[in-house]
Design an enzyme around this catalytic site. Sequence first.
Site, short mmCIF file in Angstrom:
data_model
loop_
_atom_site.label_atom_id
_atom_site.label_comp_id
_atom_site.label_asym_id
_atom_site.label_seq_id
_atom_site.Cartn_x
_atom_site.Cartn_y
_atom_site.Cartn_z
CG PHE A 149 -19.74 7.57 -33.01
CD1 PHE A 149 -19.45 6.63 -33.92
CD2 PHE A 149 -21.17 7.84 -32.69
CE1 PHE A 149 -20.61 5.62 -34.58
CE2 PHE A 149 -22.22 7.07 -33.58
CZ PHE A 149 -21.92 6.06 -34.40
CB ILE A 174 -18.70 0.78 -29.45
CG1 ILE A 174 -17.41 0.87 -30.54
CG2 ILE A 174 -18.09 0.62 -28.07
CD1 ILE A 174 -16.73 2.31 -30.39
N PRO A 178 -12.92 -8.68 -44.07
CG PRO A 178 -11.98 -9.49 -46.01
CD PRO A 178 -12.39 -10.12 -44.58
CD GLU A 236 -10.52 6.14 -33.75
OE1 GLU A 236 -10.95 6.63 -32.73
OE2 GLU A 236 -10.23 5.11 -34.11
#
Length: 735
Positions: free
Chosen positions: A236, A461, A626, A699
């Site tokens: 993050f 990540i 998707p 984001e």
Amino acid sequence: MASYIGTATSRVDGRAKVTGEARYAGEFNVPGLVQGYVVGSTIAKGRIIRIDTNEALRVPGVIDVLTHQHRPSMPDRDDAYKDDVAPEKGSPYRPLYDDRILFNGQPVALVLAEDWETARFAASLVRIEYRKESHVTDLHAERDKAFAVEKPEKPRGNAEKAFAAADTRHEAEYFIPTEYHNPMELFASTAIWDDGKLVVYDKTQGVQNVQRYLCGVFEMQPDQLKVMSPYMGGGFGAGLRPQYQVVLAVLGARALKRPVRVVLDRAQMYGLCYRPATIERLALGAKAGGTIDAIMHEAIAVTSQFEEFSRNDTGWADLLYQNPNTKFVHRLARLDVPASSDMRAPGAATGVYALECAMDELAVALKIDPVQLRLQCYSDRDQNTDLPYSSKQLRECYRQGAAAFGWDKRNPEPRSMRDGNDLVGWGMATGVWEALQMPAAVRIVLTANGHAEVATAASDIGTGTYTIMAQVAADMLGLPIDNISVKLGDSTLPQCPVEGGSWIAASVCHAIATTARAVRGELLELASHMKDSPLAGADVDEVALVDGKLISKRDGARAVPIASAMQHGNADRITREETNNFEEDKSHARNTHSAVFAEVKVDEELGVIRVTRIVDAVAAGRILNPKTAHSQVMGGVVWGIGMALHEEALFDHQFGRVMNANIAEYHVPVNADVHDIKVIFVDEPDETINLLGIKGLGEIGIVGVAAAIANAVYHATGKRVRDLPITLDKVVQFE
């Protein structure tokens, strides 16, 4: 063969993760492994007068205790401690370097023992005497001392004059507290010593960044130190920069000439980086009909005493709303705390929260529907650069999101909608983020049996990088996805930037396309020299790899199997490595957008808030997968719920210490807090931004969510809460 790009594909690394085959930084075991435990400072500012390690060293199983007075040598130059994403200004923190204390919890000693429990116990026996100095950890106390930092947004017109003359004015201050990343995986590093060389397994979003950083700190040559991070349990943004435990693990390994592991506990994670607390002041002036004449946005954010970290909080209005008069100011307040950092959608998560709450308040003052106000003020250009967008389907986000949510059934009056004892509120907000792309290199090794290995130093990540790379490579090479192997998280692999900023998908996938073209060209060269070759004279861009064959795009009957071409050329494998560089585009702005609609239900007597529905309509170019894309956006929405209602680091300013440094008291959303989340991907073809039309998704999922929830809480209760998180004590006294 059907295309993999654009299809819902399960994670190729999923089995490894759920079976435990995937190993993380703190799980690599070797014979003779030493465990380290960090001793943290108990003051926020001052000097170490004395460290007594005698009692700790007497504990059976303790090998050594490293301190600034007792450790391998370290350089005394700031540049040796700089990493790829360090702030331009300031002096990077140097772990265990000297007697200066810069923040509470700063590592002051490392206990090295044969097992972790012994190291932890012995750490409690290290005695430290300090000379305290006065400290400050309260942003509000230091706001008047904040200094302005240079930002790219330019003022336009005369915002103060236009605001004063506006028919309708809204001016308010919003506050976002310090928030911590809190990934599931603790920060950990395992440094394996091998006759002067090191292999370091580290929790990081950029193995090459860590490798270059460690080479600088320990004055080692690149071939002496390798950094690995094949899997990461959440970053993050916390893993963009090297964290101090990796330095301590290497210090220990060099001191003992043995492998050393350092794992931080949860409380110690609150001594790392964080989203800086920020005060946002908005002033909006509008005509009576609902067009904006003036926008002024000032942000005051936390930074440390030793580095100047900041991101763009204030310029987002220029991307969204037509406004002839603007003024943006970003200020930093120095506190005695660790360095602040990037956290999912840095700058946007905070700045857009304030902007979108202010837009809602302006809509209320104008008596205009919040969606209608945004459409009336809609901008087709980035007004700061005066550029059109490569693509912008935000209007369609509003339309599809509102339709799916049922926005037309909203009664605009606060406290007018009910469900039994619950007050029901509907709110919405806009989201916006950058569509970035960075130079990246990829190596492809294609074997004659139809298998390809795709390698780059990027990290996964948890976003699905392994999977989208396999999808793109399978399509570009004309192979089944099961025939693609992806290698990541190794500093010796081809160069790649840190995984952050939502740029890895676009960057790496285009490097795959570039490298696959080179492989195709080499195959064509082999096929063209075959006797009576059907592809003789063809150009590399006139052929494609499909179903294990090199095929003419003009005539599908003209084809050569890959295996035949390689056999003819006596090639067991073809290896190509290429770097994809993106030319700077000065003709278009590049962004992702979203429209977020939220429903809350608030217990009228208790003030307890539940987010019962969220619809997030996202326009982010071509969606590669998707399934993983939906997961990304949904995760961002959940974090937005936490930002709105739960997350807050509470400081005891007397000691300069986070009081709720655990995930029992630092609240994050759990299953009971998350109800119906609907994600809509709005079709957004973009032939300008890049070859594949890709924009990042990491984001955009969080941006606007907290504002939509805050606006819904106002609609439900008539109480406008501007400081996050919105807790029951702030809403129980309804206006």
